[in-house]
Motif scaffolding. Structure first.
Motif, PDB file in Angstrom:
ATOM      1  N   SER A  38      31.225  43.406  27.779  1.00 61.88           N
ATOM      2  CA  SER A  38      31.189  43.400  29.245  1.00 61.88           C
ATOM      3  C   SER A  38      31.834  44.673  29.773  1.00 61.88           C
ATOM      4  CB  SER A  38      31.950  42.183  29.779  1.00 61.88           C
ATOM      5  OG  SER A  38      31.730  42.064  31.172  1.00 61.88           O
ATOM      6  N   ASP A  39      31.552  44.987  31.029  1.00 61.75           N
ATOM      7  CA  ASP A  39      32.226  46.103  31.693  1.00 61.75           C
ATOM      8  C   ASP A  39      32.196  47.370  30.849  1.00 61.75           C
ATOM      9  OD1 ASP A  39      33.424  43.407  32.657  1.00 61.75           O
ATOM     10  OD2 ASP A  39      33.793  44.832  34.267  1.00 61.75           O
ATOM     11  N   THR A  40      30.977  47.801  30.563  1.00 64.01           N
ATOM     12  CA  THR A  40      30.785  48.965  29.692  1.00 64.01           C
ATOM     13  C   THR A  40      30.807  50.272  30.487  1.00 64.01           C
ATOM     14  OG1 THR A  40      28.406  48.555  29.883  1.00 64.01           O
ATOM     15  CG2 THR A  40      29.506  47.671  27.954  1.00 64.01           C
ATOM     16  N   HIS A  41      31.198  50.166  31.775  1.00 61.59           N
ATOM     17  CA  HIS A  41      31.270  51.368  32.613  1.00 61.59           C
ATOM     18  C   HIS A  41      32.476  52.226  32.242  1.00 61.59           C
ATOM     19  CE1 HIS A  41      34.581  49.497  34.911  1.00 61.59           C
ATOM     20  NE2 HIS A  41      33.904  48.380  34.730  1.00 61.59           N
ATOM     21  N   ASP A  42      32.374  53.496  32.596  1.00 48.65           N
ATOM     22  CA  ASP A  42      33.479  54.424  32.368  1.00 48.65           C
ATOM     23  C   ASP A  42      34.657  54.036  33.262  1.00 48.65           C
ATOM     24  OD1 ASP A  42      35.066  56.669  31.849  1.00 48.65           O
ATOM     25  OD2 ASP A  42      33.354  58.035  31.862  1.00 48.65           O
ATOM     26  N   GLY A  75      27.831  42.233  32.667  1.00 52.33           N
ATOM     27  CA  GLY A  75      27.872  42.959  33.934  1.00 52.33           C
ATOM     28  C   GLY A  75      28.774  44.167  34.006  1.00 52.33           C
ATOM     29  N   ASP A  76      28.510  45.019  35.016  1.00 56.30           N
ATOM     30  CA  ASP A  76      29.128  46.346  35.153  1.00 56.30           C
ATOM     31  C   ASP A  76      28.695  47.218  33.981  1.00 56.30           C
ATOM     32  OD1 ASP A  76      30.308  45.647  37.511  1.00 56.30           O
ATOM     33  OD2 ASP A  76      32.378  45.837  36.818  1.00 56.30           O
ATOM     34  N   LEU A  77      27.408  47.409  33.858  1.00 56.75           N
ATOM     35  CA  LEU A  77      26.887  48.235  32.764  1.00 56.75           C
ATOM     36  C   LEU A  77      27.345  49.682  32.936  1.00 56.75           C
ATOM     37  CD1 LEU A  77      25.024  45.677  32.756  1.00 56.75           C
ATOM     38  CD2 LEU A  77      23.169  47.184  32.054  1.00 56.75           C
ATOM     39  N   ASN A 120      29.423  43.853  39.845  1.00 62.67           N
ATOM     40  CA  ASN A 120      29.463  44.456  41.184  1.00 62.67           C
ATOM     41  C   ASN A 120      29.150  45.948  41.155  1.00 62.67           C
ATOM     42  OD1 ASN A 120      32.170  43.964  39.899  1.00 62.67           O
ATOM     43  ND2 ASN A 120      32.757  45.557  41.343  1.00 62.67           N
ATOM     44  N   HIS A 121      29.436  46.637  40.034  1.00 65.42           N
ATOM     45  CA  HIS A 121      29.073  48.063  39.935  1.00 65.42           C
ATOM     46  C   HIS A 121      27.550  48.238  39.913  1.00 65.42           C
ATOM     47  CE1 HIS A 121      32.969  50.111  38.679  1.00 65.42           C
ATOM     48  NE2 HIS A 121      33.299  48.831  38.737  1.00 65.42           N
ATOM     49  N   ASP A 122      26.840  47.220  39.437  1.00 70.62           N
ATOM     50  CA  ASP A 122      25.370  47.286  39.376  1.00 70.62           C
ATOM     51  C   ASP A 122      24.748  46.828  40.694  1.00 70.62           C
ATOM     52  OD1 ASP A 122      25.272  47.832  36.419  1.00 70.62           O
ATOM     53  OD2 ASP A 122      26.232  45.870  36.376  1.00 70.62           O
ATOM     54  N   GLY A 204      28.682  34.806  33.432  1.00 72.34           N
ATOM     55  CA  GLY A 204      28.550  35.437  34.741  1.00 72.34           C
ATOM     56  C   GLY A 204      29.598  36.541  34.831  1.00 72.34           C
ATOM     57  N   HIS A 205      29.523  37.378  35.850  1.00 73.20           N
ATOM     58  CA  HIS A 205      30.416  38.541  35.838  1.00 73.20           C
ATOM     59  C   HIS A 205      31.871  38.209  36.186  1.00 73.20           C
ATOM     60  CE1 HIS A 205      31.534  42.655  35.651  1.00 73.20           C
ATOM     61  NE2 HIS A 205      31.951  42.669  36.902  1.00 73.20           N
ATOM     62  N   SER A 206      32.064  37.426  37.236  1.00 71.27           N
ATOM     63  CA  SER A 206      33.445  37.180  37.665  1.00 71.27           C
ATOM     64  C   SER A 206      34.061  35.961  36.978  1.00 71.27           C
ATOM     65  CB  SER A 206      33.481  36.948  39.180  1.00 71.27           C
ATOM     66  OG  SER A 206      34.744  36.425  39.566  1.00 71.27           O
ATOM     67  N   GLY A 246      33.422  38.881  32.732  1.00 70.55           N
ATOM     68  CA  GLY A 246      34.076  40.185  32.605  1.00 70.55           C
ATOM     69  C   GLY A 246      34.860  40.412  33.883  1.00 70.55           C
ATOM     70  N   HIS A 247      34.555  41.554  34.557  1.00 69.69           N
ATOM     71  CA  HIS A 247      35.065  41.882  35.895  1.00 69.69           C
ATOM     72  C   HIS A 247      36.536  42.272  35.908  1.00 69.69           C
ATOM     73  CE1 HIS A 247      34.817  42.209  40.181  1.00 69.69           C
ATOM     74  NE2 HIS A 247      35.492  41.125  40.450  1.00 69.69           N
ATOM     75  N   LYS A 248      37.413  41.368  35.533  1.00 63.74           N
ATOM     76  CA  LYS A 248      38.823  41.735  35.442  1.00 63.74           C
ATOM     77  C   LYS A 248      38.994  42.342  34.048  1.00 63.74           C
ATOM     78  CE  LYS A 248      41.141  41.018  38.484  1.00 63.74           C
ATOM     79  NZ  LYS A 248      41.263  41.840  39.727  1.00 63.74           N
ATOM     80  N   HIS A 249      39.542  43.549  34.006  1.00 64.10           N
ATOM     81  CA  HIS A 249      39.475  44.339  32.772  1.00 64.10           C
ATOM     82  C   HIS A 249      40.557  43.975  31.767  1.00 64.10           C
ATOM     83  CE1 HIS A 249      37.220  47.290  35.542  1.00 64.10           C
ATOM     84  NE2 HIS A 249      36.407  46.391  35.026  1.00 64.10           N
ATOM     85  N   VAL A 250      40.459  42.743  31.326  1.00 66.78           N
ATOM     86  CA  VAL A 250      41.462  42.232  30.391  1.00 66.78           C
ATOM     87  C   VAL A 250      40.781  41.170  29.522  1.00 66.78           C
ATOM     88  CG1 VAL A 250      42.217  40.453  32.038  1.00 66.78           C
ATOM     89  CG2 VAL A 250      43.795  41.232  30.311  1.00 66.78           C
TER      90      VAL A 250
HETATM   91 FE   LIG Z   1      34.223  46.267  35.718  1.00 63.95          FE
END
Ligand SMILES: [Fe+2]
Length: 335
Positions: A38-42, A75-77, A120-122, A204-206, A246-250
């Motif tokens: 999840s959250d594979t964004h920079d 999510g947050d690719l 949400n980034h997507d 789901g993302h959140s 994902g969403h929360k980065h932990v």
């Molecule tokens: Fe994220």
């Protein structure tokens, strides 16, 4: 010669018999894996040159070695809508998604399907980024199962693999005011339609329950406790094994009313975690003590389903600073 022929007489019927009973395939038929990222964004929204975390490529290589049947990204690719104007890939969504696709190409080469949902980034603050939506639909949503709600084809969807049902939930259709949305009617039908299904995972993302006491409104399901409770009660009622977000980065894991919540947002970015400040509804399971931002390393989960023993084992692997993987958390669902 006589001895060899006698052995052949014994071995050949045994092979035929084992083949007929399926016992020759016992390992492959009854144990299989899926992976979750999840959250594979920079992490760097201001200077990113790709929109994608540099940790994604090594993690994809590690996942390919596990030979999973499939991988899910919750999510947050890409940095996407949250990219700052200082970045050379600001508003270049096709370029960022192409970088994501390049990083996950080893999965395609190994014939491992990838299932994605939006973060949400997507999406953007209120879906004002028409280009972002267009690229996501073309490159991803149109290639996902098309059995979602009428207004979310390819965004929310479900599928069954080896008697395990996966329900992938988009949380942004008609979203405004930074509030997450849920396709509740569709979800209810999907959860109740479980004939021939042994286990259900919802993604789901959140997270539904927050890992922090932060109050910022930002597409968090827990910003709307009434909707969240309705959602969670449906999961409980339908014996869902786990909700993965994902969403929360932990990376954090807990339980509410018998359903496990797994937060897998620790790939591209990192947050610190303190179980003391997590949502009080959550029975915290892991980590049991505070983890600093530095120690909350990028990771991924490998689930191993053993239909014979009726167990599902989950291993969370993280990368150290040299990109070597180590086992961070391991646990087993028994049914
Ligand atoms: Fe994220």
């Amino acid at each position: 010669m006589m001895k060899f022929n006698k052995m052949k007489l014994f071995i050949i019927p045994m092979i035929i018999l084992l083949g007929m009973t399926g016992m020759l395939n016992i390992t492959h038929a009854q144990t299989w894996k899926f992976a979750v990222i999840s959250d594979t964004h920079d992490n760097d929204k201001t200077h990113t040159t790709t929109g994608v975390t540099p940790y994604l490529a090594p993690i994809i290589n590690d996942i390919v070695e596990e030979k999973p049947d499939m991988v899910m990204e919750t999510g947050d690719l890409i940095v996407g809508a949250l990219t700052e104007p200082t970045s050379p890939v600001y508003k270049k969504y096709a370029v960022q998604y192409a970088a994501f696709q390049k990083a996950v190409e080893p999965l395609k080469n190994a014939n491992v399907p990838l299932f994605v949902i939006r973060g949400n980034h997507d999406y953007g603050a209120a879906n004002e980024e028409a280009d972002l939506q267009k690229v996501y639909l073309e490159k991803f949503a149109n290639r996902m199962p098309q059995n979602g709600p009428a207004d979310a084809k390819g965004l929310s969807y479900s599928f069954v693999h080896n008697k395990v049902k996966f329900i992938m939930v988009d949380q942004y259709v008609h979203a405004t005011n930074k509030d997450a949305t849920l396709p509740m009617d569709w979800l209810k039908t999907e959860l109740e339609n479980k004939q021939g299904v042994d286990h259900i995972f919802v993604m789901g993302h959140s997270p539904a329950y927050s890992p922090t006491n932060e109050k910022k409104r930002h597409f968090n399901l827990y910003d709307q406790p009434a909707l969240r409770d309705q959602f969670w009660d449906l999961l409980v009622k339908n014996n869902v094994t786990a909700y993965i977000s994902g969403h929360k980065h932990v990376y954090f894991r807990g339980n509410v009313k018998g359903v496990e919540q797994i937060g897998a947002g620790n790939l591209g970015s990192a947050l610190s975690y303190n179980p003391e400040t997590a949502d009080k509804n959550l029975t915290n399971l892991f980590p049991t003590t505070s983890v600093s931002r530095e120690d909350n390393r990028p990771g991924y989960i490998i689930f191993t389903v053993d239909s014979d023993k009726n167990t599902i084992t989950a291993n969370e692997y993280c990368l150290d600073t040299d990109n070597n993987k180590y086992l961070y958390d391991t646990y087993q669902f028994t049914f």
